[in-house]
Motif scaffolding. Sequence first.
Motif, PDB file in Angstrom:
ATOM      1  N   MET A   1      14.852  31.324   2.674  1.00 37.20           N
ATOM      2  CA  MET A   1      15.819  30.817   1.749  1.00 37.20           C
ATOM      3  C   MET A   1      15.129  30.396   0.500  1.00 37.20           C
ATOM      4  SD  MET A   1      18.100  27.341   2.228  1.00 37.20           S
ATOM      5  CE  MET A   1      19.116  28.264   3.546  1.00 37.20           C
ATOM      6  N   ALA A   2      15.482  30.589  -0.575  1.00 40.44           N
ATOM      7  CA  ALA A   2      14.840  30.116  -2.089  1.00 40.44           C
ATOM      8  C   ALA A   2      14.994  28.833  -2.268  1.00 40.44           C
ATOM      9  CB  ALA A   2      15.659  30.869  -3.197  1.00 40.44           C
ATOM     10  N   VAL A   3      13.824  28.067  -2.625  1.00 42.72           N
ATOM     11  CA  VAL A   3      13.903  26.525  -2.848  1.00 42.72           C
ATOM     12  C   VAL A   3      14.859  26.473  -4.278  1.00 42.72           C
ATOM     13  CG1 VAL A   3      12.483  24.776  -3.475  1.00 42.72           C
ATOM     14  CG2 VAL A   3      11.573  26.490  -1.768  1.00 42.72           C
ATOM     15  N   GLN A   4      15.517  25.417  -4.135  1.00 43.41           N
ATOM     16  CA  GLN A   4      16.254  25.193  -5.441  1.00 43.41           C
ATOM     17  C   GLN A   4      15.472  24.536  -6.635  1.00 43.41           C
ATOM     18  OE1 GLN A   4      19.660  22.774  -4.399  1.00 43.41           O
ATOM     19  NE2 GLN A   4      20.041  23.878  -2.414  1.00 43.41           N
ATOM     20  N   PRO A   5      15.621  24.954  -7.843  1.00 41.40           N
ATOM     21  CA  PRO A   5      14.480  24.411  -8.542  1.00 41.40           C
ATOM     22  C   PRO A   5      14.591  23.005  -9.089  1.00 41.40           C
ATOM     23  CG  PRO A   5      16.062  25.791  -9.779  1.00 41.40           C
ATOM     24  CD  PRO A   5      16.508  25.992  -8.227  1.00 41.40           C
ATOM     25  N   ASP A   6      15.955  22.374  -8.688  1.00 41.30           N
ATOM     26  CA  ASP A   6      16.014  21.257  -9.116  1.00 41.30           C
ATOM     27  C   ASP A   6      15.705  20.021  -7.917  1.00 41.30           C
ATOM     28  OD1 ASP A   6      18.156  21.897  -7.590  1.00 41.30           O
ATOM     29  OD2 ASP A   6      19.693  20.769  -8.319  1.00 41.30           O
ATOM     30  N   VAL A   7      15.209  20.649  -6.910  1.00 37.57           N
ATOM     31  CA  VAL A   7      14.875  19.794  -5.780  1.00 37.57           C
ATOM     32  C   VAL A   7      13.496  19.538  -5.924  1.00 37.57           C
ATOM     33  CG1 VAL A   7      14.798  19.428  -3.271  1.00 37.57           C
ATOM     34  CG2 VAL A   7      16.660  20.534  -4.285  1.00 37.57           C
ATOM     35  N   LEU A   8      12.812  18.505  -5.750  1.00 37.47           N
ATOM     36  CA  LEU A   8      11.415  17.866  -5.734  1.00 37.47           C
ATOM     37  C   LEU A   8      10.703  18.405  -4.261  1.00 37.47           C
ATOM     38  CD1 LEU A   8       8.916  16.487  -7.364  1.00 37.47           C
ATOM     39  CD2 LEU A   8      10.034  14.312  -5.999  1.00 37.47           C
ATOM     40  N   THR A   9       9.898  19.072  -4.665  1.00 40.54           N
ATOM     41  CA  THR A   9       9.222  19.598  -3.264  1.00 40.54           C
ATOM     42  C   THR A   9       7.653  19.280  -3.192  1.00 40.54           C
ATOM     43  OG1 THR A   9      10.535  21.616  -3.159  1.00 40.54           O
ATOM     44  CG2 THR A   9       8.739  21.646  -1.766  1.00 40.54           C
ATOM     45  N   MET A  10       7.203  18.552  -2.345  1.00 37.23           N
ATOM     46  CA  MET A  10       6.086  17.953  -1.992  1.00 37.23           C
ATOM     47  C   MET A  10       5.243  18.281  -0.574  1.00 37.23           C
ATOM     48  SD  MET A  10       5.579  15.515  -4.491  1.00 37.23           S
ATOM     49  CE  MET A  10       6.385  14.298  -5.405  1.00 37.23           C
ATOM     50  N   LYS A  11       4.065  18.842  -0.971  1.00 39.21           N
ATOM     51  CA  LYS A  11       3.366  19.451   0.389  1.00 39.21           C
ATOM     52  C   LYS A  11       2.917  18.186   1.120  1.00 39.21           C
ATOM     53  CE  LYS A  11      -0.602  21.929   1.566  1.00 39.21           C
ATOM     54  NZ  LYS A  11      -1.683  23.238   1.151  1.00 39.21           N
ATOM     55  N   ILE A  12       2.823  18.081   2.230  1.00 40.56           N
ATOM     56  CA  ILE A  12       2.278  17.048   3.345  1.00 40.56           C
ATOM     57  C   ILE A  12       1.522  17.730   4.337  1.00 40.56           C
ATOM     58  CG2 ILE A  12       2.833  14.973   4.643  1.00 40.56           C
ATOM     59  CD1 ILE A  12       4.188  14.577   1.909  1.00 40.56           C
ATOM     60  N   VAL A  13       0.424  17.310   4.557  1.00 44.14           N
ATOM     61  CA  VAL A  13      -0.500  17.735   5.447  1.00 44.14           C
ATOM     62  C   VAL A  13      -0.842  16.573   6.786  1.00 44.14           C
ATOM     63  CG1 VAL A  13      -1.581  19.366   4.104  1.00 44.14           C
ATOM     64  CG2 VAL A  13      -2.549  17.296   4.419  1.00 44.14           C
ATOM     65  N   LEU A  14      -0.923  17.141   7.857  1.00 44.98           N
ATOM     66  CA  LEU A  14      -1.019  16.099   9.191  1.00 44.98           C
ATOM     67  C   LEU A  14      -2.644  16.462   9.374  1.00 44.98           C
ATOM     68  CD1 LEU A  14       1.749  17.016  11.310  1.00 44.98           C
ATOM     69  CD2 LEU A  14       1.692  15.354   9.573  1.00 44.98           C
ATOM     70  N   LEU A  15      -3.178  15.260   9.576  1.00 46.10           N
ATOM     71  CA  LEU A  15      -4.418  15.135   9.915  1.00 46.10           C
ATOM     72  C   LEU A  15      -5.006  14.093  10.916  1.00 46.10           C
ATOM     73  CD1 LEU A  15      -6.927  15.179   6.643  1.00 46.10           C
ATOM     74  CD2 LEU A  15      -6.544  16.997   8.689  1.00 46.10           C
ATOM     75  N   GLY A  16      -5.903  14.264  11.752  1.00 45.35           N
ATOM     76  CA  GLY A  16      -6.394  13.397  12.967  1.00 45.35           C
ATOM     77  C   GLY A  16      -6.972  14.070  13.933  1.00 45.35           C
ATOM     78  N   GLU A  17      -7.449  13.220  14.767  1.00 46.81           N
ATOM     79  CA  GLU A  17      -8.271  13.557  15.981  1.00 46.81           C
ATOM     80  C   GLU A  17      -7.355  14.635  16.820  1.00 46.81           C
ATOM     81  OE1 GLU A  17     -11.852  12.467  16.559  1.00 46.81           O
ATOM     82  OE2 GLU A  17     -11.137  13.231  14.565  1.00 46.81           O
ATOM     83  N   VAL A  18      -7.999  15.366  17.899  1.00 46.98           N
ATOM     84  CA  VAL A  18      -7.463  16.077  18.903  1.00 46.98           C
ATOM     85  C   VAL A  18      -6.679  15.224  19.644  1.00 46.98           C
ATOM     86  CG1 VAL A  18      -7.414  17.788  20.595  1.00 46.98           C
ATOM     87  CG2 VAL A  18      -8.886  17.796  18.627  1.00 46.98           C
ATOM     88  N   ASN A  19      -5.183  15.564  20.268  1.00 42.85           N
ATOM     89  CA  ASN A  19      -4.610  14.865  21.250  1.00 42.85           C
ATOM     90  C   ASN A  19      -3.997  13.635  20.865  1.00 42.85           C
ATOM     91  OD1 ASN A  19      -5.140  16.895  23.161  1.00 42.85           O
ATOM     92  ND2 ASN A  19      -6.703  15.951  23.939  1.00 42.85           N
ATOM     93  N   VAL A  20      -3.825  13.362  19.329  1.00 41.13           N
ATOM     94  CA  VAL A  20      -2.942  12.138  18.835  1.00 41.13           C
ATOM     95  C   VAL A  20      -1.625  12.230  18.773  1.00 41.13           C
ATOM     96  CG1 VAL A  20      -5.043  11.191  17.669  1.00 41.13           C
ATOM     97  CG2 VAL A  20      -3.339  12.675  16.545  1.00 41.13           C
ATOM     98  N   GLY A  21      -0.922  13.688  18.804  1.00 40.61           N
ATOM     99  CA  GLY A  21       0.150  13.951  18.871  1.00 40.61           C
ATOM    100  C   GLY A  21       0.752  14.741  17.441  1.00 40.61           C
ATOM    101  N   LYS A  22       0.035  15.144  16.898  1.00 37.15           N
ATOM    102  CA  LYS A  22       0.070  15.931  15.467  1.00 37.15           C
ATOM    103  C   LYS A  22       1.060  16.899  15.878  1.00 37.15           C
ATOM    104  CE  LYS A  22      -3.912  16.856  14.128  1.00 37.15           C
ATOM    105  NZ  LYS A  22      -4.658  16.073  15.311  1.00 37.15           N
ATOM    106  N   THR A  23       0.587  17.894  16.938  1.00 34.71           N
ATOM    107  CA  THR A  23       1.624  19.049  17.144  1.00 34.71           C
ATOM    108  C   THR A  23       3.073  18.729  17.622  1.00 34.71           C
ATOM    109  OG1 THR A  23      -0.392  20.369  17.591  1.00 34.71           O
ATOM    110  CG2 THR A  23       1.754  21.114  18.433  1.00 34.71           C
TER     111      THR A  23
END
Length: 206
Positions: A1-23
């Motif tokens: 689905m194409a991103v609507q040009p008028d919608v603000l889109t922000m990239k978010i990344v998850l970081l942390g140690e193994v087994n903290v529940g990121k997945t």
Amino acid sequence: MAVQPDVLTMKIVLLGEVNVGKTALFHRLKTGTFSASASSTLGMETVEREFTVDGEPVRLQIWDTAGSEKYRTLTANYYRGAAAVLYVYDLSEEESLFGLVAWMDDARRFQPDHMAILIGNKCDLESEDVVLTEATIQSFYQDNDFELSLCMSAKSGQGVDACFHEVARALLARSSGANATNGYSPGVALDDAQRRESQQDGGCCS
């Protein structure tokens, strides 16, 4: 689905140690469910969620490490363009909080202007299983220049939508040139606005 040009889109990344529940958190965002056996796939994974902040849509594009953090093989491509980094720790594991320092160094080297957000996972645990005190978390928050400190439970879903709504609100405020944390109460607990929303989800971090 194409991103609507008028919608603000922000990239978010998850970081942390193994087994903290990121997945598990990523799986919760992607499917709305919890899976104790959720496993990472090779390569990076993304999911998009849209939130409405004061009548304006904000789309968050959330990236998961897909297990690469086990080998500390994350590259500049993972961080590039990230508006915010969610530093995830386990409320029952003190080492998972202090282990974030190394991840912060990496993220700030590759993407120095990102919004740093501290996320405590597993707030559904019984109080005797929570080893990190509010004072310890707030001290870590203040010492490392985080802009928000929130908590949630990837397992029960408590606080997840409310927390990501606050992330969207903070990013929208920053993009508009406003103080991203204006009206927020930095710390472990949700502020009044978050509490009202999280109570609808069963409550979290009260």
